[in-house]
Design a protein around this motif. Structure first.
Motif, short mmCIF file in Angstrom:
data_model
loop_
_atom_site.label_atom_id
_atom_site.label_comp_id
_atom_site.label_asym_id
_atom_site.label_seq_id
_atom_site.Cartn_x
_atom_site.Cartn_y
_atom_site.Cartn_z
N LYS A 143 0.84 -1.20 0.00
CA LYS A 143 0.00 0.00 0.00
C LYS A 143 0.88 1.24 0.00
N GLN A 144 0.42 2.22 -0.78
CA GLN A 144 1.03 3.54 -0.77
C GLN A 144 -0.02 4.48 -0.21
N GLN A 145 0.24 5.02 1.00
CA GLN A 145 -0.81 5.67 1.77
C GLN A 145 -1.93 4.65 1.96
N ASP A 146 -3.14 4.90 1.42
CA ASP A 146 -4.23 3.94 1.57
C ASP A 146 -4.54 3.20 0.26
N ASN A 147 -3.71 3.41 -0.75
CA ASN A 147 -3.95 2.81 -2.06
C ASN A 147 -3.14 1.53 -2.24
#
Length: 225
Positions: A143-147
């Protein structure tokens, strides 16, 4: 057993006692008599555990622990101090230590505390986190941040290996051997292609997460934006 343990203690006799107790149990022990030298080494190659005295020359142990926690949230830290008041223990734990043992101490209890902290680290190791990235090794979710970032198997392995070895430069040949196998005979450009694809998915121009050291290899260094 080959876990590396840094011991930061300005009393030579206590350093020798700790060294003997831990080395006899199979740990690789590095001794420091001040926090400044220890911080420099931890920044370059963090150990599996650090043991800090509080009263140290130039920089006290609590200040050193606070500095470590600015960039390293996972390193298990044990405070070993003659300060035995409850407020001292609370302060040490609040500033980032994982455990607090008062002097004088027994070597059997010290060894037990070390084993407990190292077991705790193993349990945590299935999840890796930086400021903006997280990897769940159980589900192979990135995950990158919440993505959620969809990666191929090789891209995932590259990111995980670089992140787990972020304290150092990883040479190209090491990556090829670890990710593609020791019997890999294809073009080394395969590594460049996958690094480029990985950077594209992370929106990384080579300065955000994965830094290239020309003709040497790569290092994971997350920029502070």
């Amino acid at each position: 057993m080959n876990e590396r343990i840094f011991v930061i203690e300005d009393d030579e006799n206590i350093r020798e006692i700790i060294d003997l107790a831990l080395s006899s149990n199979g740990y690789h022990v590095t001794l420091f008599d001040n926090a400044m030298d220890a911080l420099e080494q931890i920044a370059n190659q963090a150990p599996e555990l650090a043991i800090f005295d509080v009263m140290l020359p130039e920089m006290d142990g609590i200040t050193a622990i606070k500095k470590i926690r600015e960039s390293n949230k996972e390193l298990p830290i044990l405070i070993l101090s003659a300060k035995d008041r409850e407020i001292d223990k609370v302060n040490g734990l609040d500033k980032g230590a994982d455990d607090y043992l008062t002097k004088p101490f027994g070597v059997l209890e010290l060894s037990a505390r070390v084993r407990s902290l190292l077991r705790r680290k193993v349990k945590k190791s299935n999840a890796l986190k930086t400021q903006s990235l997280s990897i769940d090794k159980d589900t192979r979710t990135v995950k990158q941040q919440d993505n959620i970032i969809e990666l191929t198997n090789k891209e995932y392995q590259l990111l995980l290996y670089l992140l787990e070895n972020s304290q150092r430069v990883v040479e190209r040949e090491e990556l090829l051997n670890e990710i593609w196998g020791y019997d890999f005979v294809g073009e080394s450009r395969a590594l460049d292609v996958h690094i480029r694809a990985l950077r594209g998915k992370l929106d990384d121009d080579g300065t955000k997460y994965i830094k290239t050291l020309r003709s040497v290899g790569y290092r994971f260094i997350e920029s502070k934006e």
